[in-house]
Design an enzyme around this catalytic site. Structure first.
Site, PDB file in Angstrom:
ATOM      1  N   HIS A 308       0.838  -1.205   0.000  1.00  0.00           N
ATOM      2  CA  HIS A 308       0.000   0.000   0.000  1.00  0.00           C
ATOM      3  C   HIS A 308       0.872   1.254   0.000  1.00  0.00           C
ATOM      4  O   HIS A 308       0.639   2.189  -0.778  1.00  0.00           O
ATOM      5  CB  HIS A 308      -0.910  -0.023   1.234  1.00  0.00           C
ATOM      6  CG  HIS A 308      -1.770   1.180   1.398  1.00  0.00           C
ATOM      7  ND1 HIS A 308      -3.140   1.153   1.281  1.00  0.00           N
ATOM      8  CD2 HIS A 308      -1.475   2.474   1.691  1.00  0.00           C
ATOM      9  CE1 HIS A 308      -3.639   2.353   1.478  1.00  0.00           C
ATOM     10  NE2 HIS A 308      -2.637   3.180   1.736  1.00  0.00           N
ATOM     11  N   GLU A 309       1.868   1.290   0.880  1.00  0.00           N
ATOM     12  CA  GLU A 309       2.694   2.493   1.000  1.00  0.00           C
ATOM     13  C   GLU A 309       3.551   2.721  -0.242  1.00  0.00           C
ATOM     14  O   GLU A 309       3.742   3.863  -0.665  1.00  0.00           O
ATOM     15  CB  GLU A 309       3.564   2.406   2.254  1.00  0.00           C
ATOM     16  CG  GLU A 309       2.778   2.431   3.557  1.00  0.00           C
ATOM     17  CD  GLU A 309       1.830   3.615   3.657  1.00  0.00           C
ATOM     18  OE1 GLU A 309       2.208   4.732   3.238  1.00  0.00           O
ATOM     19  OE2 GLU A 309       0.700   3.425   4.150  1.00  0.00           O
ATOM     20  N   HIS A 312       2.052   4.720  -2.920  1.00  0.00           N
ATOM     21  CA  HIS A 312       2.047   6.172  -2.712  1.00  0.00           C
ATOM     22  C   HIS A 312       3.348   6.843  -3.163  1.00  0.00           C
ATOM     23  O   HIS A 312       3.425   8.074  -3.184  1.00  0.00           O
ATOM     24  CB  HIS A 312       1.850   6.493  -1.227  1.00  0.00           C
ATOM     25  CG  HIS A 312       0.463   6.287  -0.719  1.00  0.00           C
ATOM     26  ND1 HIS A 312      -0.653   6.670  -1.420  1.00  0.00           N
ATOM     27  CD2 HIS A 312       0.012   5.752   0.455  1.00  0.00           C
ATOM     28  CE1 HIS A 312      -1.737   6.382  -0.707  1.00  0.00           C
ATOM     29  NE2 HIS A 312      -1.368   5.827   0.416  1.00  0.00           N
ATOM     30  N   ASP A 323      -5.399   8.331  -1.601  1.00  0.00           N
ATOM     31  CA  ASP A 323      -6.267   7.584  -0.690  1.00  0.00           C
ATOM     32  C   ASP A 323      -7.694   8.066  -0.888  1.00  0.00           C
ATOM     33  O   ASP A 323      -8.225   8.847  -0.103  1.00  0.00           O
ATOM     34  CB  ASP A 323      -5.835   7.796   0.768  1.00  0.00           C
ATOM     35  CG  ASP A 323      -4.579   7.021   1.112  1.00  0.00           C
ATOM     36  OD1 ASP A 323      -4.446   5.877   0.636  1.00  0.00           O
ATOM     37  OD2 ASP A 323      -3.731   7.547   1.854  1.00  0.00           O
TER      38      ASP A 323
END
Length: 363
Positions: A308-309, A312, A323
């Protein structure tokens, strides 16, 4: 945050997961439960008025929304149709065991106002005409509860601003330049370093497996990204391959990874966060309470938090993900355009049936 995009074609990306057959009827029809109105206060200062139009009281999740006091992305900013770079933080939150402090109660018909300065997280010193907008889905719990049960889809009004660049330059930036001499990726806690290294290896394997599966299983791409368009599938796979490469590059990758929070941006309910402008990922204490890999469908774990990170981080793959929504119920309500630019869509797509054939890497 659950946010904005005005650009019609945000071409990229996504996340892997190949099963977890939750019934689509499980999704509440909450398309018009929230009204969001943006108003200009002065130069770069903006007010958001959030009105509960549902017929019951709700507990709205504060993280990555207008209620978040942190430097998260509350609106999308555009100049001449092009998005302005965001210089704040992107956080991954828990979707279980959340504290009551993570919610803001709102009664039927009640309006809550929140003010923020968009120059604190974006460079607007060029001045001139800008457009701002916010859209996405805010997760909620029922009144006096902390278990997420649905998501309120929203889209604000588009607001035009005439910004004085010199005045914008006087606004304090929320994220100060990092000391490039500091070796933030060094983890001196051996237990945390071991957990992080395992999570990186698992993320590399998981993202790579999911990238391949995206080509083989268009039905699941449709489930999470609402399209089977070949270009979109290639974009999904390309992002996942990039995340797999970065997860496996512990010495010469594009990102830096801190196993502890030296910038005081963690709080209860936050698992990790990313500073896109610095390609820096930071784990919060609660990250280490997660399992290395979960067997729970759409559950959270250390591997998919890393995935997930990295979604970004612009150094991994551009454009980097926002998000717009959190959790399966919320991401299922996004448009294709937003889903393809939503980090949690990636981590949830990765958390699917093919995981059963995936052995946890333990060394």
């Amino acid at each position: 945050m659950l946010l904005c995009s005005m650009v019609a074609a945000l071409a990229a990306l996504a996340t892997p997961a190949f099963s977890c057959a939750l019934p689509h009827l499980d999704l509440p029809e909450d398309n018009s439960g929230l009204d969001i109105k943006l108003d200009s206060l002065s130069n770069t200062r903006v007010k958001a008025t959030i009105t509960n139009k549902a017929d019951r009281p709700l507990n709205l999740l504060k993280f990555n929304t207008f209620f978040d006091d942190g430097p998260t992305e509350k609106v999308g900013i555009f100049k001449d149709g092009n998005p302005i770079k965001f210089d704040g933080i992107m956080r991954r939150i828990q979707t279980f065991d959340l504290p009551i402090s993570a919610f803001v109660p709102i009664s039927p018909g009640e309006s809550i106002e929140r003010e923020f300065d968009i120059a604190s997280t974006s460079d607007l010193t060029v001045g001139g005409a800008f457009d701002i907008l916010s859209e996405g889905a805010i997760p909620y719990a029922e009144a006096n509860q902390t278990t997420l049960t649905g998501a309120m889809v929203f889209k604000s009004n588009a607001l035009q601003l005439k910004i004085d660049g010199e005045m914008a330059a006087t606004v304090a930036r929320a994220i100060q330049p990092l000391d490039r001499r500091s070796d933030v990726h060094v983890c001196r806690n051996s237990a945390k370093r071991k957990a992080l290294m395992k999570a990186l290896r698992n993320s590399a394997h998981l993202a790579g497996t999911a990238a391949s599966a995206a080509y083989r299983n268009p039905r699941k791409v449709q489930e999470y990204f609402h399209t089977t368009d070949r270009t979109a599938v290639r974009s999904v796979a390309a992002r996942l391959k990039a995340i797999s490469r970065e997860s496996g590059s512990t010495r010469n990758g594009a990102t830096r990874y801190a196993c502890e929070d030296h910038w005081n941006r963690c709080e209860p309910g936050v698992l990790a966060y990313t500073l896109p402008s610095h390609n820096l990922v930071v784990n919060c204490p609660s990250f280490y309470n997660l399992p290395a890999l979960t067997n729970r469908c759409h559950g959270q774990d250390q591997a998919t938090t890393v995935l997930h990170e990295f979604a970004h981080a612009p150094g991994v793959h551009e454009p980097f993900c926002k998000d717009h929504a959190y959790g399966y119920r919320s991401i299922r309500r996004l448009s294709t355009r937003l889903a393809l630019n939503n980090a949690d869509s990636f981590s949830l797509f990765a958390n699917g049936r093919f995981r059963r054939r995936f052995r946890v890497i333990s060394t």
